[in-house]
Enzyme design. Structure first.
Site, PDB file in Angstrom:
ATOM      1  N   GLY A 108     -13.579 -27.615  -2.610  1.00 23.94           N
ATOM      2  CA  GLY A 108     -13.965 -26.282  -3.052  1.00 23.94           C
ATOM      3  C   GLY A 108     -14.385 -25.414  -1.879  1.00 23.94           C
ATOM      4  N   ALA A 109     -14.941 -24.243  -2.197  1.00 28.95           N
ATOM      5  CA  ALA A 109     -15.437 -23.345  -1.147  1.00 28.95           C
ATOM      6  C   ALA A 109     -16.478 -22.409  -1.748  1.00 28.95           C
ATOM      7  CB  ALA A 109     -14.294 -22.529  -0.553  1.00 28.95           C
ATOM      8  N   GLU A 169     -16.887 -32.825   5.211  1.00 25.57           N
ATOM      9  CA  GLU A 169     -15.780 -32.008   4.699  1.00 25.57           C
ATOM     10  C   GLU A 169     -14.903 -31.524   5.849  1.00 25.57           C
ATOM     11  OE1 GLU A 169     -17.984 -30.311   0.686  1.00 25.57           O
ATOM     12  OE2 GLU A 169     -17.975 -29.070   2.469  1.00 25.57           O
ATOM     13  N   THR A 173     -16.460 -31.994  -2.229  1.00 29.38           N
ATOM     14  CA  THR A 173     -17.769 -32.079  -2.896  1.00 29.38           C
ATOM     15  C   THR A 173     -18.051 -30.770  -3.638  1.00 29.38           C
ATOM     16  OG1 THR A 173     -18.618 -33.527  -1.162  1.00 29.38           O
ATOM     17  CG2 THR A 173     -20.260 -32.363  -2.471  1.00 29.38           C
ATOM     18  N   GLY A 174     -18.747 -30.881  -4.759  1.00 31.57           N
ATOM     19  CA  GLY A 174     -19.185 -29.672  -5.476  1.00 31.57           C
ATOM     20  C   GLY A 174     -18.770 -29.695  -6.932  1.00 31.57           C
ATOM     21  N   SER A 175     -19.172 -28.653  -7.655  1.00 32.53           N
ATOM     22  CA  SER A 175     -18.936 -28.649  -9.099  1.00 32.53           C
ATOM     23  C   SER A 175     -17.447 -28.504  -9.431  1.00 32.53           C
ATOM     24  CB  SER A 175     -19.747 -27.526  -9.765  1.00 32.53           C
ATOM     25  OG  SER A 175     -19.443 -26.280  -9.185  1.00 32.53           O
ATOM     26  N   GLY A 179     -22.312 -25.057   0.791  1.00 33.68           N
ATOM     27  CA  GLY A 179     -23.349 -24.751  -0.200  1.00 33.68           C
ATOM     28  C   GLY A 179     -23.985 -26.029  -0.734  1.00 33.68           C
TER      29      GLY A 179
END
Ligand code: 5RP
Length: 215
Positions: A79-80, A100, A25-27, A93
């Site tokens: 991501g991280a 995750e 998940t994330g940009s 975040g």
């Protein structure tokens, strides 16, 4: 191409011959999902770590599968928020840390994709996200203060699992494995956003110079 996009593109090398992929998940992952559209005929489906990623995967026609029905996964790409040299991560975040961590645990290879700003010497500058059962929030917050942190409630945010998030500031995480195991013992914590007991296996860092691969 920006640095997150470079990392996302580099991850495509790790999913050749993979039919079911774990998707974070994330940009940065959003760029990865865009690349997945090009190889969707190769995929039987994906296991998704959030409602947000599920929506994006479905939109491009990739079936979203239940982890209970597919067994362990060959590859998980996510991501991280921070990574140290040992590939211990801070994640969450975006608030998707619990699913995750489950998918990371169920995957043979965890490929982490990030821009180079996420690489740090010591974890903790990014506030550590912790998912808590709502009734335990204040108790957990008091316990976190005893560990030297300053927990701030992410007010108004509800996770995909119906829980709340505390973002813990002021931590200098010198031993991430020990910290993760200690925080895991606090009743009411669902998931600590430290991924150190099960770190990433490969970190792909996009930078102005290209891609750094850390294993
Ligand atoms: C979501 C996460 C994300 O992987 C992390 O927040 C990084 O996001 P981005 O790729 O947008 O920088 O852990 O829960």
């Amino acid at each position: 191409m920006n640095n997150k996009q470079k990392a996302a593109q580099a991850a495509m090398d790790y999913i050749k011959n993979v039919s079911i992929i774990g998707v974070g998940t994330g940009s940065t992952v959003n760029y990865f999902i865009e690349y997945l559209a090009d190889v969707k005929s190769q995929l039987d489906g994906a296991v998704s770590s959030s409602e947000a990623s599920t929506e994006r995967l479905k939109k491009i026609g990739i079936p979203v599968l239940d982890l209970n029905n597919v067994g362990d996964l060959d590859v998980y790409v996510d991501g991280a928020d921070e990574s140290n040299a040992h590939l211990h991560l801070i994640k969450g975040g975006g608030g998707a840390l619990t699913r995750e961590k489950i998918i990371a645990g169920a995957s043979k290879t965890f490929v982490c994709i990030a821009d180079s700003s996420k690489k740090v010497d010591v974890l903790g500058k990014f506030p550590l996200p912790i998912e808590v059962i709502p009734m335990a929030r204040s108790f957990v917050a008091r316990e976190l203060v005893k560990h030297g942190g300053k927990p701030i409630w992410r007010e108004g945010f509800i996770t995909d699992n119906g829980n709340q998030i505390l973002d813990v500031h002021n931590l200098e995480i010198l031993d991430p494995v020990v910290m993760e195991m200690a925080l895991n013992k606090i009743p009411g914590i669902v998931t600590v956003g430290l991924f150190a007991v099960r770190p990433a296996d490969i970190l792909l860092l996009g930078s102005d110079q290209g891609i750094d691969i850390i294993k």
